[in-house]
Write a protein that holds these residues in place. Structure first.
Motif, PDB file in Angstrom:
ATOM      1  N   ALA A 158     112.699 114.673  -3.765  1.00  0.00           N
ATOM      2  CA  ALA A 158     111.943 114.749  -5.018  1.00  0.00           C
ATOM      3  C   ALA A 158     112.802 115.356  -6.129  1.00  0.00           C
ATOM      4  O   ALA A 158     112.873 114.824  -7.241  1.00  0.00           O
ATOM      5  CB  ALA A 158     110.660 115.572  -4.816  1.00  0.00           C
ATOM      6  N   VAL A 159     113.484 116.451  -5.819  1.00  0.00           N
ATOM      7  CA  VAL A 159     114.290 117.130  -6.837  1.00  0.00           C
ATOM      8  C   VAL A 159     115.441 116.219  -7.285  1.00  0.00           C
ATOM      9  O   VAL A 159     115.723 116.091  -8.479  1.00  0.00           O
ATOM     10  CB  VAL A 159     114.821 118.472  -6.294  1.00  0.00           C
ATOM     11  CG1 VAL A 159     115.848 119.083  -7.234  1.00  0.00           C
ATOM     12  CG2 VAL A 159     113.658 119.442  -6.067  1.00  0.00           C
ATOM     13  N   PHE A 168     114.067 113.316  -9.348  1.00  0.00           N
ATOM     14  CA  PHE A 168     113.640 113.801 -10.669  1.00  0.00           C
ATOM     15  C   PHE A 168     114.863 113.973 -11.576  1.00  0.00           C
ATOM     16  O   PHE A 168     114.836 113.633 -12.759  1.00  0.00           O
ATOM     17  CB  PHE A 168     112.894 115.128 -10.520  1.00  0.00           C
ATOM     18  CG  PHE A 168     112.435 115.703 -11.835  1.00  0.00           C
ATOM     19  CD1 PHE A 168     111.515 115.013 -12.617  1.00  0.00           C
ATOM     20  CD2 PHE A 168     112.914 116.916 -12.292  1.00  0.00           C
ATOM     21  CE1 PHE A 168     111.080 115.524 -13.837  1.00  0.00           C
ATOM     22  CE2 PHE A 168     112.484 117.438 -13.511  1.00  0.00           C
ATOM     23  CZ  PHE A 168     111.573 116.745 -14.276  1.00  0.00           C
ATOM     24  N   TRP A 171     109.731 110.211 -12.096  1.00  0.00           N
ATOM     25  CA  TRP A 171     108.630 111.145 -11.872  1.00  0.00           C
ATOM     26  C   TRP A 171     108.434 111.225 -10.365  1.00  0.00           C
ATOM     27  O   TRP A 171     108.557 110.210  -9.679  1.00  0.00           O
ATOM     28  CB  TRP A 171     107.346 110.681 -12.546  1.00  0.00           C
ATOM     29  CG  TRP A 171     106.288 111.741 -12.473  1.00  0.00           C
ATOM     30  CD1 TRP A 171     105.398 111.924 -11.475  1.00  0.00           C
ATOM     31  CD2 TRP A 171     106.051 112.790 -13.419  1.00  0.00           C
ATOM     32  NE1 TRP A 171     104.618 113.033 -11.734  1.00  0.00           N
ATOM     33  CE2 TRP A 171     104.994 113.578 -12.913  1.00  0.00           C
ATOM     34  CE3 TRP A 171     106.638 113.154 -14.631  1.00  0.00           C
ATOM     35  CZ2 TRP A 171     104.508 114.698 -13.592  1.00  0.00           C
ATOM     36  CZ3 TRP A 171     106.146 114.257 -15.298  1.00  0.00           C
ATOM     37  CH2 TRP A 171     105.092 115.013 -14.785  1.00  0.00           C
ATOM     38  N   VAL A 172     108.152 112.410  -9.857  1.00  0.00           N
ATOM     39  CA  VAL A 172     108.088 112.571  -8.402  1.00  0.00           C
ATOM     40  C   VAL A 172     106.854 113.365  -7.969  1.00  0.00           C
ATOM     41  O   VAL A 172     106.304 114.153  -8.743  1.00  0.00           O
ATOM     42  CB  VAL A 172     109.344 113.303  -7.871  1.00  0.00           C
ATOM     43  CG1 VAL A 172     110.586 112.455  -8.055  1.00  0.00           C
ATOM     44  CG2 VAL A 172     109.508 114.656  -8.556  1.00  0.00           C
ATOM     45  N   GLN A 173     106.460 113.125  -6.736  1.00  0.00           N
ATOM     46  CA  GLN A 173     105.385 113.915  -6.117  1.00  0.00           C
ATOM     47  C   GLN A 173     105.702 113.986  -4.628  1.00  0.00           C
ATOM     48  O   GLN A 173     105.831 112.952  -3.976  1.00  0.00           O
ATOM     49  CB  GLN A 173     104.050 113.200  -6.339  1.00  0.00           C
ATOM     50  CG  GLN A 173     102.843 113.928  -5.767  1.00  0.00           C
ATOM     51  CD  GLN A 173     101.658 112.986  -5.601  1.00  0.00           C
ATOM     52  OE1 GLN A 173     101.684 112.072  -4.781  1.00  0.00           O
ATOM     53  NE2 GLN A 173     100.624 113.204  -6.394  1.00  0.00           N
TER      54      GLN A 173
END
Lengths: 249, 386
Positions: free
Chosen positions: A79-80, A83, A88-90
């Motif tokens: 995710a990092v 990003f 966009w991340v979750q």
């Protein structure tokens, strides 16, 4: 199953009667719930994701590992890094109680736009498998979309998974060997997540090594240099094979 | 600075930026990471605050009240059973007009023993006199934490900010962490008008006889009413600095809508997606997100829901023997709307104990609300397998 209990017009319900006696209700309760409490059937509600999500550009990823291997951190690292590449991340773990050695699941969504879906991923686009024994133990491909990629931590070549190759792309990396060589975790339980993140970067082409490095230095509490070195080695060593049947996209 | 973080840490960062002076808490899943990060910040000196370790949530709130009385900015966090154990002290904080801020991670009440989300823990504390603000995203959690201190200290009432267990608390997503100097411009040091000071002695928590008790409650109620306007101004100030605002109530794609969903918390996000999809197919459906539950945004809800044909309220909570709690409150608010403008209200109970609420579930609810003449009863339970 009644979709809206209390609304008798759309359920078989008990319209016009006094309803079942209380001992009958208890019997039904135990019939339905006892197998769930005993873990014999999935406790997920039925009819999860028939609602169309196809028009979203979003990708959904599921990570399978065992408690202690770093599955949840792997989802956070990806995710990092994504990003940092402008997505966009979750990311989130399977919500529950984690035990060392027991199967663990983590999830990742990414998209150009902010993500608004807030529920578990049941039909992922791709998979990462941190422990190859899980492929025999549980149905890791459950809900996986045809043509999706399965990235597996194993010494084997992708061609040694002919059943998976029927419908999916298979990528393999000996992340355990790499982790042990770089002193990550112990020989019996290497921490393989950063090697798999490096392999993911090479296989999917969505994140560069600079972003992998930044994510590791941000999120991994110890041995950052060794973790990054493991990711770099995995980046150069991942092998993959396309599905044998071209999927009907 | 943008960081990918879990909702729990969005709270911790909000507390750090608010320059909180006293923290007291007792750990409980799924809240623990909030105060874990804060204790790290206190230990490494990045947050110059006093961290008071206690043996229970009841004591945590008592410590926060004591610290608040001497004029400091105080914070605690809890969840579910922990919040329930605090119940007595919640009345003391609110009745004593102490602007304590608390994050509560919404988690179902036991039994059955459950660590997943629903709103019965905080809604059970409805009448303790705390302002309640429900959040939808980790960004909103961060922003609301900082806003909560300003709001609390302006009206001398405690504020509870709520985030869904796991769907926010343990989910990582990008958060724009506002710089310290910008937060400092928004939120100056607390200046308590009345505080415990040996040089200027006052009594706190004294006996209040029948000749004064009603007036104390009246003042508390007036402060609650005032909080609606104050929250608007707090959001104005925050928007001027960050460009972000949420509203006590948000209307999403309500133009020409003949059916409105009403949601709170993370169900809202998924519902936005369903509304967009159905709008694309020509369906005139919209969404109302309720962020502020106390004080209740009665006027806004009357204005938005009055004149609409049908309303579907999605409640991740249940008042046993009555119905979904938001639905019941909204029904009551709509009583004063002229009868010809009163919508038919369907109250759905769903997602209890963390059960997933997927687009399919919300889609079914819209269909059911459209096709039925009236609801068969006040509470329609979704997906009961009995």
């Amino acid at each position: 199953m009644r979709r809206f209990a209390g609304d008798n017009t759309i359920t078989e319900g008990n319209a016009g009667s006094e309803g079942p006696r209380s001992d009958e209700r208890f019997r039904r309760f135990w019939d339905v719930l006892a197998p769930k409490l005993a873990g014999q059937v999935s406790s997920s509600p039925p009819a999860l994701s028939s609602f169309p999500l196809e028009d979203l550009h979003m990708r959904e990823l599921r990570i399978h590992g065992r408690g202690g291997q770093g599955s949840v951190i792997a989802s956070k690292l990806l995710a990092v890094a994504l990003f940092r590449e402008g997505e966009w991340v979750q990311s989130f773990p399977a919500f529950g109680v984690e035990r060392r050695g027991a199967p663990v699941t983590a999830f990742l969504r990414f998209d150009d736009d902010p993500i608004r879906l807030r529920f578990e991923i049941t039909a992922p686009d791709d998979l990462i498998v941190l422990d190859p024994t899980l492929i025999e133990a549980i149905d890791v491909t459950s809900g996986l979309k045809s043509g999706g990629t399965i990235l597996i931590n194993t010494e084997k070549a992708p061609e040694e998974y002919p059943k998976l190759l029927d419908r999916f792309r298979v990528a393999t990396i000996d992340a355990s060997g790499i982790a042990i060589r770089h002193g990550l975790g112990s020989k019996s339980q290497p921490i393989v997540n950063t090697a798999l993140v490096g392999a993911f970067a090479a296989e999917f082409g969505l994140i560069g090594l600079e972003s992998v490095k930044a994510a590791i230095y941000d999120e991994v509490p110890a041995k950052q240099e060794a973790n990054y070195a493991a990711a770099v080695e995995a980046f150069g060593a991942v092998r993959s094979a396309a599905p044998t049947e071209v999927s009907h996209v | 600075m943008k960081k990918v973080m879990i909702g729990n840490h969005a709270v911790s960062w909000g507390v750090l930026r608010s320059r909180v002076e006293v923290i007291s808490a007792y750990p409980i899943t799924p809240q623990t990471q909030i105060v874990e990060a804060l204790s790290d910040m206190v230990a490494d000196g990045s947050l110059p605050a006093r961290y008071i370790k206690v043996e229970s949530e009841h004591s945590a709130m008592a410590a926060c009240i004591g610290a608040s009385i001497v004029g400091t900015r105080t914070f605690t966090a809890t969840s579910s059973q922990g919040l329930a154990l605090m119940h007595e002290m919640l009345h003391w904080a609110a009745g004593g007009r102490h602007p304590v801020v608390m994050a509560n991670v919404n988690r179902a009440m036991a039994p059955g023993w459950n660590i997943w989300t629903d709103q019965n823990d905080s809604l059970s504390q409805r009448d303790t006199g705390w302002i309640q603000l429900y959040c939808e995203t980790n960004q909103e959690v961060f922003d609301t934490t900082i806003q909560a201190f300003k709001l609390a200290e302006k009206v001398d009432l405690p504020v509870m900010l709520l985030l869904d267990a796991f769907f926010l608390s343990h989910t990582s997503e990008p958060v724009d962490v506002t710089e310290q100097e910008d937060v400092d411009r928004f939120l100056p040091r607390r200046e308590a008008v009345y505080k415990m000071d040996t040089k200027d002695p006052h009594a706190f928590g004294a006996l209040v006889r029948p000749d004064a008790y009603t007036e104390i409650r009246w003042q508390q109620q007036e402060a609650m009413h005032e909080a609606r306007d104050v929250f608007r101004r707090v959001e104005d100030d925050w928007e001027a600095i960050t460009g972000r605002r949420y509203g006590a109530v948000e209307a999403y794609r309500t133009e020409d809508a003949d059916l409105l969903l009403v949601t709170s918390g993370t169900i809202t996000s998924t519902a936005r997606h369903v509304v967009d999809e159905r709008r694309a197919g020509g369906d005139k459906v919209g969404l109302i997100k309720v962020k502020m539950f106390r004080p209740f945004p009665t006027d806004e809800l009357r204005a938005l829901l009055g004149g609409v044909d049908r309303v579907a309220v999605l409640d991740r909570n249940i008042s046993p023997g009555h119905g979904g709690i938001f639905a019941e409150e909204i029904r009551s608010a709509l009583y004063d709307v002229p009868p010809e403008d009163r919508p038919i209200l369907f109250g759905y109970v769903l997602g209890l104990g963390g059960r997933d609420v997927t687009p399919t579930v919300i889609d079914d609810i819209i269909d059911n609300t459209r096709t039925k003449a009236r609801p068969e009863r006040e509470d329609l339970w979704v997906g009961v397998e009995l």
